[in-house]
Design a protein around this motif. Structure first.
Motif, PDB file in Angstrom:
ATOM      1  N   ALA A 103      70.675 -62.638  82.740  1.00  0.00           N
ATOM      2  CA  ALA A 103      71.187 -61.808  83.841  1.00  0.00           C
ATOM      3  C   ALA A 103      72.699 -61.931  83.958  1.00  0.00           C
ATOM      4  O   ALA A 103      73.404 -60.937  84.194  1.00  0.00           O
ATOM      5  N   GLN A 104      73.228 -63.159  83.802  1.00  0.00           N
ATOM      6  CA  GLN A 104      74.678 -63.358  83.857  1.00  0.00           C
ATOM      7  C   GLN A 104      75.371 -62.641  82.701  1.00  0.00           C
ATOM      8  O   GLN A 104      76.404 -61.995  82.892  1.00  0.00           O
ATOM      9  N   LYS A 105      74.809 -62.733  81.534  1.00  0.00           N
ATOM     10  CA  LYS A 105      75.416 -62.074  80.374  1.00  0.00           C
ATOM     11  C   LYS A 105      75.435 -60.560  80.557  1.00  0.00           C
ATOM     12  O   LYS A 105      76.441 -59.894  80.279  1.00  0.00           O
ATOM     13  N   GLN A 106      74.321 -60.017  81.045  1.00  0.00           N
ATOM     14  CA  GLN A 106      74.244 -58.573  81.260  1.00  0.00           C
ATOM     15  C   GLN A 106      75.229 -58.119  82.333  1.00  0.00           C
ATOM     16  O   GLN A 106      75.828 -57.040  82.252  1.00  0.00           O
ATOM     17  N   ALA A 107      75.402 -58.956  83.352  1.00  0.00           N
ATOM     18  CA  ALA A 107      76.251 -58.578  84.484  1.00  0.00           C
ATOM     19  C   ALA A 107      77.737 -58.650  84.148  1.00  0.00           C
ATOM     20  O   ALA A 107      78.528 -57.827  84.646  1.00  0.00           O
ATOM     21  N   TYR A 108      78.123 -59.618  83.334  1.00  0.00           N
ATOM     22  CA  TYR A 108      79.551 -59.887  83.163  1.00  0.00           C
ATOM     23  C   TYR A 108      80.122 -59.538  81.789  1.00  0.00           C
ATOM     24  O   TYR A 108      81.247 -59.037  81.698  1.00  0.00           O
ATOM     25  N   LEU A 109      79.388 -59.823  80.729  1.00  0.00           N
ATOM     26  CA  LEU A 109      79.975 -59.695  79.397  1.00  0.00           C
ATOM     27  C   LEU A 109      80.439 -58.283  79.044  1.00  0.00           C
ATOM     28  O   LEU A 109      81.549 -58.119  78.516  1.00  0.00           O
ATOM     29  N   PRO A 110      79.640 -57.228  79.324  1.00  0.00           N
ATOM     30  CA  PRO A 110      80.138 -55.880  78.985  1.00  0.00           C
ATOM     31  C   PRO A 110      81.423 -55.519  79.724  1.00  0.00           C
ATOM     32  O   PRO A 110      82.309 -54.857  79.155  1.00  0.00           O
ATOM     33  N   ARG A 111      81.555 -55.958  80.966  1.00  0.00           N
ATOM     34  CA  ARG A 111      82.751 -55.637  81.750  1.00  0.00           C
ATOM     35  C   ARG A 111      83.951 -56.481  81.316  1.00  0.00           C
ATOM     36  O   ARG A 111      85.098 -56.042  81.422  1.00  0.00           O
ATOM     37  N   ILE A 112      83.688 -57.686  80.844  1.00  0.00           N
ATOM     38  CA  ILE A 112      84.778 -58.482  80.276  1.00  0.00           C
ATOM     39  C   ILE A 112      85.243 -57.851  78.965  1.00  0.00           C
ATOM     40  O   ILE A 112      86.436 -57.755  78.681  1.00  0.00           O
ATOM     41  N   ALA A 113      84.283 -57.384  78.179  1.00  0.00           N
ATOM     42  CA  ALA A 113      84.615 -56.775  76.892  1.00  0.00           C
ATOM     43  C   ALA A 113      85.450 -55.517  77.054  1.00  0.00           C
ATOM     44  O   ALA A 113      86.387 -55.281  76.277  1.00  0.00           O
ATOM     45  N   ASP A 114      85.137 -54.685  78.069  1.00  0.00           N
ATOM     46  CA  ASP A 114      85.896 -53.432  78.218  1.00  0.00           C
ATOM     47  C   ASP A 114      87.148 -53.587  79.084  1.00  0.00           C
ATOM     48  O   ASP A 114      87.897 -52.626  79.287  1.00  0.00           O
ATOM     49  N   THR A 211     100.716 -70.773  86.076  1.00  0.00           N
ATOM     50  CA  THR A 211      99.722 -71.762  86.464  1.00  0.00           C
ATOM     51  C   THR A 211      99.784 -72.045  87.963  1.00  0.00           C
ATOM     52  O   THR A 211     100.832 -71.859  88.592  1.00  0.00           O
ATOM     53  N   CYS A 212      98.659 -72.481  88.524  1.00  0.00           N
ATOM     54  CA  CYS A 212      98.538 -72.645  89.974  1.00  0.00           C
ATOM     55  C   CYS A 212      97.779 -73.924  90.321  1.00  0.00           C
ATOM     56  O   CYS A 212      97.055 -74.479  89.489  1.00  0.00           O
ATOM     57  N   GLN A 213      97.937 -74.341  91.572  1.00  0.00           N
ATOM     58  CA  GLN A 213      96.966 -75.241  92.170  1.00  0.00           C
ATOM     59  C   GLN A 213      96.086 -74.390  93.078  1.00  0.00           C
ATOM     60  O   GLN A 213      96.564 -73.435  93.699  1.00  0.00           O
ATOM     61  N   VAL A 214      94.804 -74.703  93.114  1.00  0.00           N
ATOM     62  CA  VAL A 214      93.845 -73.891  93.858  1.00  0.00           C
ATOM     63  C   VAL A 214      93.130 -74.769  94.877  1.00  0.00           C
ATOM     64  O   VAL A 214      92.566 -75.816  94.525  1.00  0.00           O
ATOM     65  N   PHE A 215      93.169 -74.342  96.140  1.00  0.00           N
ATOM     66  CA  PHE A 215      92.495 -75.049  97.223  1.00  0.00           C
ATOM     67  C   PHE A 215      91.178 -74.343  97.520  1.00  0.00           C
ATOM     68  O   PHE A 215      91.136 -73.126  97.711  1.00  0.00           O
ATOM     69  N   ILE A 216      90.098 -75.117  97.568  1.00  0.00           N
ATOM     70  CA  ILE A 216      88.744 -74.572  97.725  1.00  0.00           C
ATOM     71  C   ILE A 216      88.198 -75.052  99.065  1.00  0.00           C
ATOM     72  O   ILE A 216      87.962 -76.246  99.266  1.00  0.00           O
ATOM     73  N   ASP A 217      88.004 -74.130  99.982  1.00  0.00           N
ATOM     74  CA  ASP A 217      87.616 -74.467 101.352  1.00  0.00           C
ATOM     75  C   ASP A 217      86.310 -73.765 101.727  1.00  0.00           C
ATOM     76  O   ASP A 217      86.280 -72.577 102.004  1.00  0.00           O
ATOM     77  N   ASN A 218      85.215 -74.554 101.706  1.00  0.00           N
ATOM     78  CA  ASN A 218      83.906 -74.048 102.138  1.00  0.00           C
ATOM     79  C   ASN A 218      83.504 -72.782 101.380  1.00  0.00           C
ATOM     80  O   ASN A 218      82.984 -71.825 101.941  1.00  0.00           O
ATOM     81  N   LEU A 219      83.745 -72.781 100.078  1.00  0.00           N
ATOM     82  CA  LEU A 219      83.420 -71.639  99.231  1.00  0.00           C
ATOM     83  C   LEU A 219      81.916 -71.541  99.013  1.00  0.00           C
ATOM     84  O   LEU A 219      81.281 -72.525  98.604  1.00  0.00           O
ATOM     85  N   PHE A 220      81.339 -70.380  99.260  1.00  0.00           N
ATOM     86  CA  PHE A 220      79.917 -70.164  98.980  1.00  0.00           C
ATOM     87  C   PHE A 220      79.771 -69.489  97.620  1.00  0.00           C
ATOM     88  O   PHE A 220      80.395 -68.458  97.345  1.00  0.00           O
ATOM     89  N   VAL A 221      78.948 -70.098  96.765  1.00  0.00           N
ATOM     90  CA  VAL A 221      78.646 -69.534  95.459  1.00  0.00           C
ATOM     91  C   VAL A 221      77.137 -69.336  95.363  1.00  0.00           C
ATOM     92  O   VAL A 221      76.379 -70.298  95.529  1.00  0.00           O
ATOM     93  N   PRO A 222      76.667 -68.114  95.141  1.00  0.00           N
ATOM     94  CA  PRO A 222      75.225 -67.870  95.045  1.00  0.00           C
ATOM     95  C   PRO A 222      74.592 -68.684  93.916  1.00  0.00           C
ATOM     96  O   PRO A 222      75.232 -68.971  92.902  1.00  0.00           O
ATOM     97  N   GLU A 223      73.344 -69.041  94.105  1.00  0.00           N
ATOM     98  CA  GLU A 223      72.645 -69.865  93.120  1.00  0.00           C
ATOM     99  C   GLU A 223      72.625 -69.209  91.745  1.00  0.00           C
ATOM    100  O   GLU A 223      72.683 -69.892  90.716  1.00  0.00           O
ATOM    101  N   GLU A 224      72.575 -67.876  91.704  1.00  0.00           N
ATOM    102  CA  GLU A 224      72.530 -67.191  90.415  1.00  0.00           C
ATOM    103  C   GLU A 224      73.847 -67.296  89.643  1.00  0.00           C
ATOM    104  O   GLU A 224      73.925 -66.894  88.487  1.00  0.00           O
TER     105      GLU A 224
END
Length: 386
Positions: A103-114, A211-224
């Motif tokens: 599902a991840q490959k189908q969702a992301y790879l074609p859009r990364i490729a184009d 390049t950056c430093q990135v601060f992550i504050d209560n980030l929600f990431v779906p299980e998928e």
């Protein structure tokens, strides 16, 4: 053993060089002076399919080998350009391709490729952990439907020019891991959806690396968006880093070749005291020595890439190739600066820009001192030094 590049790889080299020739050295000098991202170059490379080279054909890519990708980046840097804006999208593919769900490959790879999605940002390093990835403090806590992540990353390059963020964090299994390397998980983060949970601050450096430093504050990431299994992310990252080290080694090899060609040409053309300076052994020997070492590094890179493409273990070979390539490139950079003398410091000759770029890879993505420590311990069986 076949030490020759295939006809396809030679065609890749020529095609990439044609794109690079459209931009030229002054384009890269201007990007460096204005700290601009080379958007036009990246778009041209994407449209030609080179940044999606490692993506399988069924997802819109070329299905190329890692060695093919190495040839692409080597030629970019050999032209005098800077492949840093291209390499991350290639090496981040390793984790997604090898451990992502269908599902991840189908969702992301074609859009990364184009080119409609950019996966250029990789969040591993932290201010306190440094090279000790197992000591990171960014934590992902399991909640309904996914994870809440808090922490901080540093040296996340190209974050501001990326749509997706590959992020490593500790998960609950880290409390009592079965072994030291358990308990880290890898996530694919949608930067736009994250909103204010992610805040990036650019780090001004001696070269144009975005390049950056990135601060992550209560980030929600779906299980998928968890890649592979929870707690197994460190292994996935190592595979990604092997690809990264080989691609970076390729940039160093390309830099080394640019330096050697540039220095040889200048030493032949430059006349001082009624003779070409290249006739002096004090000038020609350092250039020749650097050439020999760049060629040796290229062979080691090819061996490591062949192992990677076959699915065989290649950690030692990948780090060795990165070490040899970055040291040879730096040797070539120093020889070129010395050959050019005062003109080497003048921006119009491009040597000082490439000199600064070459120095980075002795430190990143893995310090050459750490490479030596790993070889001493894990290859030669000597006592652990860190």
């Amino acid at each position: 053993m076949d030490f020759e590049y295939t006809a396809t790889q030679q065609e890749i080299r020529l095609a990439v060089r044609r794109i690079c020739d459209k931009f030229g050295l002054d384009y890269w000098r201007q990007c460096d002076e204005t700290e601009a991202y080379p958007s036009e170059f990246v778009q041209e490379m994407t449209s030609a399919g080179w940044l999606g080279a490692l993506i399988p054909e069924e997802y819109g890519g070329s299905g190329a080998s890692l060695l093919d990708a190495c040839v692409i980046l080597q030629e970019i840097n050999r032209s005098g350009a800077n492949g840093a804006a291209c390499h991350a999208q290639m090496y981040t593919m390793a984790a997604l391709l090898r451990h992502g769900s269908e599902a991840q490959k189908q969702a992301y790879l074609p859009r990364i490729a184009d080119g409609s999605l950019r996966l250029q940002a990789f969040g591993v390093t932290e201010p306190d952990a440094g090279s000790n990835t197992l000591d990171i403090r960014t934590t992902a806590r399991k909640v309904d439907g996914g994870y809440r992540i808090n922490g901080q990353k540093i040296w996340t390059s190209r974050y501001l020019f990326s749509d997706l963020y590959l992020l490593l964090a500790k998960t609950p299994t880290a409390e009592k891991p079965a072994k030291k390397t358990d308990g880290l998980s890898l996530f694919l983060v949608d930067i736009k959806a994250a909103g204010d949970s992610l805040k990036a601050t650019p780090i001004k450096t001696m070269l144009n690396h975005h390049t950056c430093q990135v601060f992550i504050d209560n980030l929600f990431v779906p299980e998928e968006n968890l890649i592979g299994e929870e707690g197994k992310g460190f292994g996935y990252v190592l595979e990604t880093l092997n690809a990264e080290r080989l691609l970076v080694a390729s940039e160093s090899i390309g830099d080394g070749k640019w330096f050697i060609e540039t220095a040889s040409r200048y030493a032949t053309d430059r006349v001082v005291f009624n003779r070409q300076i290249g006739a002096n052994q004090g000038v020609q020997f350092p250039i020749a020595r650097a050439h020999i070492n760049v060629e040796a590094a290229e062979l080691m890179r090819n061996r490591a890439a062949a192992l990677f493409d076959s699915g065989a273990p290649c950690g030692h070979e990948a780090t060795t190739a990165k070490y040899l390539a970055s040291e040879a490139s730096w040797e070539a950079a120093e020889a070129t600066m010395t050959t050019f003398g005062g003109y080497g410091f003048a921006a119009e000759f491009h040597v000082e820009r490439k000199w600064r770029e070459a120095r980075l890879f002795r430190t990143a993505p893995i310090s050459n001192n750490l490479v030596l420590a790993q070889v001493a311990q894990h290859v030669l069986g000597m006592p652990r030094s860190y």
